[in-house]
Write a protein that holds these residues in place. Structure first.
Motif, PDB file in Angstrom:
ATOM      1  N   ARG A  99       0.772  -1.208   0.170  1.00 47.73           N
ATOM      2  CA  ARG A  99      -0.105   0.108   0.081  1.00 47.73           C
ATOM      3  C   ARG A  99       0.812   1.124   0.060  1.00 47.73           C
ATOM      4  O   ARG A  99       0.573   2.277  -0.448  1.00 47.73           O
ATOM      5  CB  ARG A  99      -0.983  -0.035   1.141  1.00 47.73           C
ATOM      6  CG  ARG A  99      -1.982   1.225   1.165  1.00 47.73           C
ATOM      7  CD  ARG A  99      -2.876   0.867   2.268  1.00 47.73           C
ATOM      8  NE  ARG A  99      -3.900  -0.068   1.711  1.00 47.73           N
ATOM      9  CZ  ARG A  99      -4.010  -1.136   2.301  1.00 47.73           C
ATOM     10  NH1 ARG A  99      -3.290  -1.773   3.047  1.00 47.73           N
ATOM     11  NH2 ARG A  99      -4.992  -2.137   1.716  1.00 47.73           N
ATOM     12  N   ARG A 100       1.980   1.118   0.635  1.00 50.27           N
ATOM     13  CA  ARG A 100       2.861   2.324   0.632  1.00 50.27           C
ATOM     14  C   ARG A 100       3.269   3.060  -0.716  1.00 50.27           C
ATOM     15  O   ARG A 100       3.348   4.037  -1.105  1.00 50.27           O
ATOM     16  CB  ARG A 100       4.024   2.328   1.395  1.00 50.27           C
ATOM     17  CG  ARG A 100       5.130   1.082   0.710  1.00 50.27           C
ATOM     18  CD  ARG A 100       6.270   1.079   1.698  1.00 50.27           C
ATOM     19  NE  ARG A 100       7.498  -0.038   0.877  1.00 50.27           N
ATOM     20  CZ  ARG A 100       7.402  -1.220   1.072  1.00 50.27           C
ATOM     21  NH1 ARG A 100       6.265  -1.889   1.558  1.00 50.27           N
ATOM     22  NH2 ARG A 100       8.217  -2.042   0.624  1.00 50.27           N
ATOM     23  N   HIS A 101       3.388   1.958  -1.783  1.00 50.29           N
ATOM     24  CA  HIS A 101       3.667   2.417  -3.060  1.00 50.29           C
ATOM     25  C   HIS A 101       2.623   3.246  -3.512  1.00 50.29           C
ATOM     26  O   HIS A 101       2.675   4.271  -4.237  1.00 50.29           O
ATOM     27  CB  HIS A 101       3.973   1.275  -4.089  1.00 50.29           C
ATOM     28  CG  HIS A 101       5.260   0.500  -3.500  1.00 50.29           C
ATOM     29  ND1 HIS A 101       6.358   0.887  -3.122  1.00 50.29           N
ATOM     30  CD2 HIS A 101       5.425  -0.817  -3.351  1.00 50.29           C
ATOM     31  CE1 HIS A 101       7.056   0.232  -2.897  1.00 50.29           C
ATOM     32  NE2 HIS A 101       6.548  -1.094  -2.892  1.00 50.29           N
ATOM     33  N   ARG A 102       1.099   2.574  -3.359  1.00 52.01           N
ATOM     34  CA  ARG A 102      -0.017   3.448  -3.938  1.00 52.01           C
ATOM     35  C   ARG A 102      -0.156   4.776  -3.315  1.00 52.01           C
ATOM     36  O   ARG A 102      -0.461   5.685  -3.915  1.00 52.01           O
ATOM     37  CB  ARG A 102      -1.252   2.675  -3.660  1.00 52.01           C
ATOM     38  CG  ARG A 102      -1.187   1.145  -4.322  1.00 52.01           C
ATOM     39  CD  ARG A 102      -2.499   0.788  -4.434  1.00 52.01           C
ATOM     40  NE  ARG A 102      -2.997   0.270  -3.104  1.00 52.01           N
ATOM     41  CZ  ARG A 102      -2.552  -1.011  -2.612  1.00 52.01           C
ATOM     42  NH1 ARG A 102      -1.744  -1.940  -3.052  1.00 52.01           N
ATOM     43  NH2 ARG A 102      -2.998  -1.493  -1.471  1.00 52.01           N
ATOM     44  N   GLU A 103       0.201   4.733  -1.946  1.00 51.15           N
ATOM     45  CA  GLU A 103       0.039   6.234  -1.283  1.00 51.15           C
ATOM     46  C   GLU A 103       0.867   7.111  -1.740  1.00 51.15           C
ATOM     47  O   GLU A 103       0.874   8.264  -1.664  1.00 51.15           O
ATOM     48  CB  GLU A 103       0.362   5.754   0.248  1.00 51.15           C
ATOM     49  CG  GLU A 103      -0.972   4.817   1.009  1.00 51.15           C
ATOM     50  CD  GLU A 103      -0.656   4.870   2.547  1.00 51.15           C
ATOM     51  OE1 GLU A 103       0.377   4.784   2.825  1.00 51.15           O
ATOM     52  OE2 GLU A 103      -1.734   4.269   3.107  1.00 51.15           O
ATOM     53  N   HIS A 123      -5.900  -8.944  -0.268  1.00 49.13           N
ATOM     54  CA  HIS A 123      -4.693  -9.965  -0.503  1.00 49.13           C
ATOM     55  C   HIS A 123      -4.745 -10.224  -1.991  1.00 49.13           C
ATOM     56  O   HIS A 123      -5.833  -9.846  -2.715  1.00 49.13           O
ATOM     57  CB  HIS A 123      -4.783 -11.278   0.408  1.00 49.13           C
ATOM     58  CG  HIS A 123      -6.166 -11.887   0.130  1.00 49.13           C
ATOM     59  ND1 HIS A 123      -7.136 -11.562   0.340  1.00 49.13           N
ATOM     60  CD2 HIS A 123      -6.030 -13.287  -0.699  1.00 49.13           C
ATOM     61  CE1 HIS A 123      -8.136 -12.879   0.169  1.00 49.13           C
ATOM     62  NE2 HIS A 123      -7.413 -13.604  -0.743  1.00 49.13           N
ATOM     63  N   PHE A 124      -3.726 -10.921  -2.375  1.00 49.03           N
ATOM     64  CA  PHE A 124      -3.694 -11.226  -3.732  1.00 49.03           C
ATOM     65  C   PHE A 124      -3.260 -12.715  -3.916  1.00 49.03           C
ATOM     66  O   PHE A 124      -2.620 -13.279  -2.912  1.00 49.03           O
ATOM     67  CB  PHE A 124      -2.505 -10.558  -4.770  1.00 49.03           C
ATOM     68  CG  PHE A 124      -2.663  -8.823  -4.583  1.00 49.03           C
ATOM     69  CD1 PHE A 124      -3.315  -8.233  -5.516  1.00 49.03           C
ATOM     70  CD2 PHE A 124      -1.839  -8.287  -3.595  1.00 49.03           C
ATOM     71  CE1 PHE A 124      -3.674  -6.951  -5.866  1.00 49.03           C
ATOM     72  CE2 PHE A 124      -2.378  -6.873  -3.504  1.00 49.03           C
ATOM     73  CZ  PHE A 124      -2.925  -6.462  -4.466  1.00 49.03           C
ATOM     74  N   ARG A 133      -3.050 -13.028 -11.769  1.00 48.54           N
ATOM     75  CA  ARG A 133      -3.151 -12.497 -10.409  1.00 48.54           C
ATOM     76  C   ARG A 133      -4.826 -12.159 -10.253  1.00 48.54           C
ATOM     77  O   ARG A 133      -5.230 -11.627 -10.901  1.00 48.54           O
ATOM     78  CB  ARG A 133      -2.324 -11.501  -9.930  1.00 48.54           C
ATOM     79  CG  ARG A 133      -2.576 -10.779  -8.811  1.00 48.54           C
ATOM     80  CD  ARG A 133      -1.304  -9.687  -8.580  1.00 48.54           C
ATOM     81  NE  ARG A 133      -1.790  -8.674  -9.374  1.00 48.54           N
ATOM     82  CZ  ARG A 133      -1.110  -8.203 -10.531  1.00 48.54           C
ATOM     83  NH1 ARG A 133      -0.192  -8.895 -10.795  1.00 48.54           N
ATOM     84  NH2 ARG A 133      -1.687  -7.007 -11.262  1.00 48.54           N
ATOM     85  N   THR A 134      -5.277 -12.476  -8.748  1.00 45.86           N
ATOM     86  CA  THR A 134      -6.561 -11.934  -8.617  1.00 45.86           C
ATOM     87  C   THR A 134      -6.406 -11.189  -7.329  1.00 45.86           C
ATOM     88  O   THR A 134      -5.815 -11.727  -6.171  1.00 45.86           O
ATOM     89  CB  THR A 134      -7.452 -13.433  -8.195  1.00 45.86           C
ATOM     90  OG1 THR A 134      -7.579 -13.922  -9.358  1.00 45.86           O
ATOM     91  CG2 THR A 134      -8.829 -12.696  -8.131  1.00 45.86           C
ATOM     92  N   ALA A 135      -7.020 -10.122  -7.270  1.00 45.92           N
ATOM     93  CA  ALA A 135      -7.097  -9.245  -6.092  1.00 45.92           C
ATOM     94  C   ALA A 135      -8.318  -8.967  -5.666  1.00 45.92           C
ATOM     95  O   ALA A 135      -9.515  -9.249  -6.165  1.00 45.92           O
ATOM     96  CB  ALA A 135      -6.759  -7.818  -6.548  1.00 45.92           C
ATOM     97  N   PHE A 136      -8.512  -9.210  -4.281  1.00 39.33           N
ATOM     98  CA  PHE A 136      -9.481  -9.366  -3.275  1.00 39.33           C
ATOM     99  C   PHE A 136      -9.458  -8.353  -2.289  1.00 39.33           C
ATOM    100  O   PHE A 136      -8.400  -7.864  -1.698  1.00 39.33           O
ATOM    101  CB  PHE A 136      -9.385 -10.736  -2.470  1.00 39.33           C
ATOM    102  CG  PHE A 136      -9.558 -11.848  -3.476  1.00 39.33           C
ATOM    103  CD1 PHE A 136     -10.736 -12.549  -3.481  1.00 39.33           C
ATOM    104  CD2 PHE A 136      -8.405 -12.582  -4.019  1.00 39.33           C
ATOM    105  CE1 PHE A 136     -10.827 -13.782  -4.152  1.00 39.33           C
ATOM    106  CE2 PHE A 136      -8.410 -13.790  -4.703  1.00 39.33           C
ATOM    107  CZ  PHE A 136      -9.569 -14.201  -4.742  1.00 39.33           C
ATOM    108  N   PRO A 179     -13.552 -10.773  -5.249  1.00 41.71           N
ATOM    109  CA  PRO A 179     -12.360 -10.450  -6.158  1.00 41.71           C
ATOM    110  C   PRO A 179     -12.774  -9.364  -6.976  1.00 41.71           C
ATOM    111  O   PRO A 179     -13.871  -9.265  -7.438  1.00 41.71           O
ATOM    112  CB  PRO A 179     -12.613 -11.766  -7.032  1.00 41.71           C
ATOM    113  CG  PRO A 179     -13.900 -12.362  -6.751  1.00 41.71           C
ATOM    114  CD  PRO A 179     -14.246 -12.002  -5.412  1.00 41.71           C
ATOM    115  N   VAL A 180     -11.975  -8.210  -6.943  1.00 38.46           N
ATOM    116  CA  VAL A 180     -12.273  -6.987  -7.686  1.00 38.46           C
ATOM    117  C   VAL A 180     -11.406  -6.948  -8.999  1.00 38.46           C
ATOM    118  O   VAL A 180     -11.594  -6.033  -9.615  1.00 38.46           O
ATOM    119  CB  VAL A 180     -11.876  -5.756  -6.614  1.00 38.46           C
ATOM    120  CG1 VAL A 180     -12.802  -5.879  -5.492  1.00 38.46           C
ATOM    121  CG2 VAL A 180     -10.443  -5.855  -6.125  1.00 38.46           C
ATOM    122  N   GLU A 181     -10.405  -7.620  -9.163  1.00 37.93           N
ATOM    123  CA  GLU A 181      -9.715  -7.752 -10.604  1.00 37.93           C
ATOM    124  C   GLU A 181      -8.923  -8.932 -10.758  1.00 37.93           C
ATOM    125  O   GLU A 181      -8.327  -9.533  -9.755  1.00 37.93           O
ATOM    126  CB  GLU A 181      -8.633  -6.366 -10.307  1.00 37.93           C
ATOM    127  CG  GLU A 181      -7.983  -6.243 -11.784  1.00 37.93           C
ATOM    128  CD  GLU A 181      -6.242  -6.460 -11.617  1.00 37.93           C
ATOM    129  OE1 GLU A 181      -5.586  -5.992 -12.452  1.00 37.93           O
ATOM    130  OE2 GLU A 181      -6.046  -6.955 -10.492  1.00 37.93           O
TER     131      GLU A 181
END
Length: 262
Positions: free
Chosen positions: A99-103, A200-201, A231-234, A240-242
């Motif tokens: 998350r720090r990268h997105r922030e 999580h992924f 890859r699946t993002a939850f 699952p959102v992506e």
């Protein structure tokens, strides 16, 4: 024998049951691996190798063909055979989606490219609504329509990866995710802003030989395999959102993970 630089190539082993052309390929490969022939360097000509080893031209060509099939060398018509330059290695680390990268407003690709000292680029961008394949639909909880985002990633101008993201249409329609540039931090940052905090992924990784289309898209040399990653993002609700379907040039990546021992 022709006088090649001392110690670069040895002699054939007449007592070995290994085919002569493979012995020659072994010696050339070792010389490349040990840096005796640098990236971009021209190998001895067919005539020089024929004289050095005392073999037929066809034997030499078979040896060079082995190296071309492994992606170590490439042939330029009328010029010779050259050691193929390798693209910068991008380390696919286990914290690339932290998350720090997105922030900080950075996508995973940007963070890792900068860490490798490379210039990241994205091209061949396509964003559209479509019906998902049965596999993508099952991974996303069976939506009837998805938003698909396809793009190619380059390092210092060289293609290394092609990725397609699929998101349920009810999450992505009429949001920045549907724009060509979703903004700082990429689509994961936008998903979290929309209330889907990532939890999580899950990833599936396998190696295989590329399709003709992938060879063209990634400009792969003969013999270079690809890494196929899904890859699946939850989110924190378990939804699952992506799903991201990614094909990467295998010679451009090192997969590096930290795994807990408990």
């Amino acid at each position: 024998m022709v006088a090649l630089p001392s110690g670069v190539l040895g002699a054939l082993d007449s007592t070995s049951d290994r085919a002569v052309f493979r012995q020659i390929a072994d010696q050339l490969r070792e010389a490349i691996d040990k840096g005796r022939f640098k990236e971009g360097a021209k190998l001895p000509s067919e005539s020089e190798l024929v004289e050095h080893y005392g073999v037929s031209r066809m034997t030499v060509r078979n040896a060079l063909s082995v190296l071309q099939g492994e992606g170590l060398v490439h042939s330029e018509h009328g010029k010779g055979v050259f050691v193929r330059p390798r693209p910068p290695v991008r380390r696919l680390a286990s914290d690339r989606f932290a998350r720090r990268h997105r922030e900080q407003g950075k996508s995973a690709f940007t963070v890792e490219a900068e860490a490798a000292g490379s210039r990241p680029e994205v091209d061949s961008l396509e964003v559209k609504e479509e019906r998902p394949t049965p596999d993508i639909s099952a991974r996303l909880g069976s939506p009837r329509r998805v938003l698909a985002r396809r793009r190619r990633y380059l390092l210092d101008g060289r293609p290394v990866e092609f990725a397609a993201s699929f998101l349920p249409l009810d999450l992505a329609r009429n949001t920045p995710i549907a724009e060509p540039n979703p903004g700082p931090g990429g689509i994961y940052a936008r998903l979290e802003e929309l209330g889907h905090r990532l939890d999580h992924f899950e990833e599936e990784i396998r190696a295989r030989m590329p399709t003709p289309g992938e060879v063209k898209t990634l400009r792969l040399a003969s013999g270079v395999p690809v890494i196929h990653l899904i890859r699946t993002a939850f989110d924190t609700e378990g939804r699952p959102v992506e799903v991201c379907d990614t094909v990467m040039a295998a010679d451009a990546y090192v997969l590096a993970y930290q795994l807990p021992a408990t």
